[in-house]
Design an enzyme around this catalytic site. Structure first.
Site, PDB file in Angstrom:
ATOM      1  N   CYS A  62      34.039  40.487   7.572  1.00  0.00           N
ATOM      2  CA  CYS A  62      32.743  41.134   6.960  1.00  0.00           C
ATOM      3  C   CYS A  62      31.633  41.040   8.188  1.00  0.00           C
ATOM      4  CB  CYS A  62      32.364  39.969   5.933  1.00  0.00           C
ATOM      5  SG  CYS A  62      33.177  40.273   4.502  1.00  0.00           S
TER       6      CYS A  62
ATOM      7  N   HIS B 284      34.933  42.859   0.219  1.00  0.00           N
ATOM      8  CA  HIS B 284      35.847  41.602   0.732  1.00  0.00           C
ATOM      9  C   HIS B 284      36.879  41.268  -0.483  1.00  0.00           C
ATOM     10  CE1 HIS B 284      36.619  37.405   2.609  1.00  0.00           C
ATOM     11  NE2 HIS B 284      37.053  37.430   1.515  1.00  0.00           N
TER      12      HIS B 284
ATOM     13  N   ASN C  62      49.699  40.065   5.989  1.00  0.00           N
ATOM     14  CA  ASN C  62      49.913  38.519   5.693  1.00  0.00           C
ATOM     15  C   ASN C  62      49.322  38.278   4.503  1.00  0.00           C
ATOM     16  OD1 ASN C  62      51.690  38.003   7.731  1.00  0.00           O
ATOM     17  ND2 ASN C  62      50.003  38.122   9.290  1.00  0.00           N
TER      18      ASN C  62
ATOM     19  N   GLY D  34      51.180  32.795   7.218  1.00  0.00           N
ATOM     20  CA  GLY D  34      50.311  32.502   8.425  1.00  0.00           C
ATOM     21  C   GLY D  34      49.043  33.222   8.320  1.00  0.00           C
TER      22      GLY D  34
ATOM     23  N   HIS E 185      40.635  37.932   4.666  1.00  0.00           N
ATOM     24  CA  HIS E 185      40.002  39.207   4.288  1.00  0.00           C
ATOM     25  C   HIS E 185      41.008  40.266   4.407  1.00  0.00           C
ATOM     26  CE1 HIS E 185      36.484  42.141   4.437  1.00  0.00           C
ATOM     27  NE2 HIS E 185      37.346  42.960   4.604  1.00  0.00           N
TER      28      HIS E 185
ATOM     29  N   HIS F 206      43.788  42.758   5.141  1.00  0.00           N
ATOM     30  CA  HIS F 206      43.794  43.632   6.372  1.00  0.00           C
ATOM     31  C   HIS F 206      45.619  43.955   6.565  1.00  0.00           C
ATOM     32  CE1 HIS F 206      44.197  39.305   7.720  1.00  0.00           C
ATOM     33  NE2 HIS F 206      45.027  39.881   8.966  1.00  0.00           N
TER      34      HIS F 206
ATOM     35  N   HIS G 100      47.887  45.015   9.386  1.00  0.00           N
ATOM     36  CA  HIS G 100      48.242  45.191  10.907  1.00  0.00           C
ATOM     37  C   HIS G 100      49.058  46.671  11.109  1.00  0.00           C
ATOM     38  CE1 HIS G 100      47.619  40.866  11.828  1.00  0.00           C
ATOM     39  NE2 HIS G 100      47.749  40.578  10.814  1.00  0.00           N
TER      40      HIS G 100
HETATM   41  P1  AMP Z   1      46.398  37.525  10.256  1.00  0.00           P
HETATM   42  O1  AMP Z   1      47.205  36.219  10.658  1.00  0.00           O
HETATM   43  O2  AMP Z   1      47.174  38.246   9.618  1.00  0.00           O
HETATM   44  O3  AMP Z   1      45.267  36.950   9.275  1.00  0.00           O
HETATM   45  O4  AMP Z   1      45.610  38.374  11.388  1.00  0.00           O
HETATM   46  C1  AMP Z   1      44.507  38.090  11.754  1.00  0.00           C
HETATM   47  C2  AMP Z   1      44.246  38.900  12.934  1.00  0.00           C
HETATM   48  O5  AMP Z   1      42.901  39.294  13.410  1.00  0.00           O
HETATM   49  C3  AMP Z   1      44.955  38.396  14.217  1.00  0.00           C
HETATM   50  O6  AMP Z   1      45.893  39.244  14.902  1.00  0.00           O
HETATM   51  C4  AMP Z   1      43.747  38.130  15.385  1.00  0.00           C
HETATM   52  O7  AMP Z   1      44.226  38.698  16.527  1.00  0.00           O
HETATM   53  C5  AMP Z   1      42.847  39.255  14.817  1.00  0.00           C
HETATM   54  N1  AMP Z   1      41.354  38.674  15.208  1.00  0.00           N
HETATM   55  C6  AMP Z   1      40.491  37.803  14.932  1.00  0.00           C
HETATM   56  N2  AMP Z   1      39.515  37.915  15.143  1.00  0.00           N
HETATM   57  C7  AMP Z   1      39.189  39.363  15.599  1.00  0.00           C
HETATM   58  C8  AMP Z   1      38.028  39.869  16.260  1.00  0.00           C
HETATM   59  N3  AMP Z   1      36.969  39.456  16.360  1.00  0.00           N
HETATM   60  N4  AMP Z   1      38.536  41.146  16.657  1.00  0.00           N
HETATM   61  C9  AMP Z   1      39.500  41.774  16.497  1.00  0.00           C
HETATM   62  N5  AMP Z   1      40.882  40.937  15.740  1.00  0.00           N
HETATM   63  C10 AMP Z   1      40.714  39.688  15.508  1.00  0.00           C
END
Ligand code: AMP
Length: 110
Positions: A5, A44, A82, A88, A93, A95, A97
């Site tokens: 956010c 969110h 995830n 993990g 929020h 997302h 990948h």
């Molecule tokens: P997850 O484990 O699926 O929740 O993935 C969270 C992802 O967010 C990880 O791959 C982190 O590298 C990424 N991440 C965390 N903080 C940031 C940020 N400030 N900018 C870009 N990616 C981020």
């Protein structure tokens, strides 16, 4: 407020890839492949499990637009989301990948 956010509000910097009124795509800070992009809704929701189907539906069109924008739509890419503790999930929020840019391996999940 959660970290994604804050990225949406530009309180934390990000490397934007594509944006519209509902979604944002930006580079993952810790890439796991040559291309590693995160795609998030601007509203969110904690995860895929708690997100309305209409959001997921619109998001899939946006994800395809991202894939086209970075020209991986033909050679292929991987989508991962995830959900909760056993997956993990670190950032609570929703997302996806988008991982690409190489022949990706599979496995070693446990
Ligand atoms: P997850 O484990 O699926 O929740 O993935 C969270 C992802 O967010 C990880 O791959 C982190 O590298 C990424 N991440 C965390 N903080 C940031 C940020 N400030 N900018 C870009 N990616 C981020």
């Amino acid at each position: 407020m959660c970290i994604f956010c804050k990225i949406i509000k530009a309180e934390i910097p990000s490397k934007k890839v594509l944006e519209n009124s509902d979604f944002l795509a930006f580079e993952d800070i810790n890439p796991q492949a040559p291309i590693h992009i995160l795609i998030i809704p601007k509203v969110h929701y904690e995860s895929f499990e708690t997100s309305p189907s209409e959001v997921i539906s619109k998001m899939s069109d946006f994800i395809k637009a991202v894939a086209k924008e970075i020209k991986v739509n033909e050679n292929g890419y991987r989508l991962v989301t995830n959900i909760g503790e056993n997956s993990g999930q670190e950032v609570k929020h929703l997302h996806f990948h988008l991982i690409a840019g190489a022949k990706l391996k599979w496995g070693n999940f446990i």
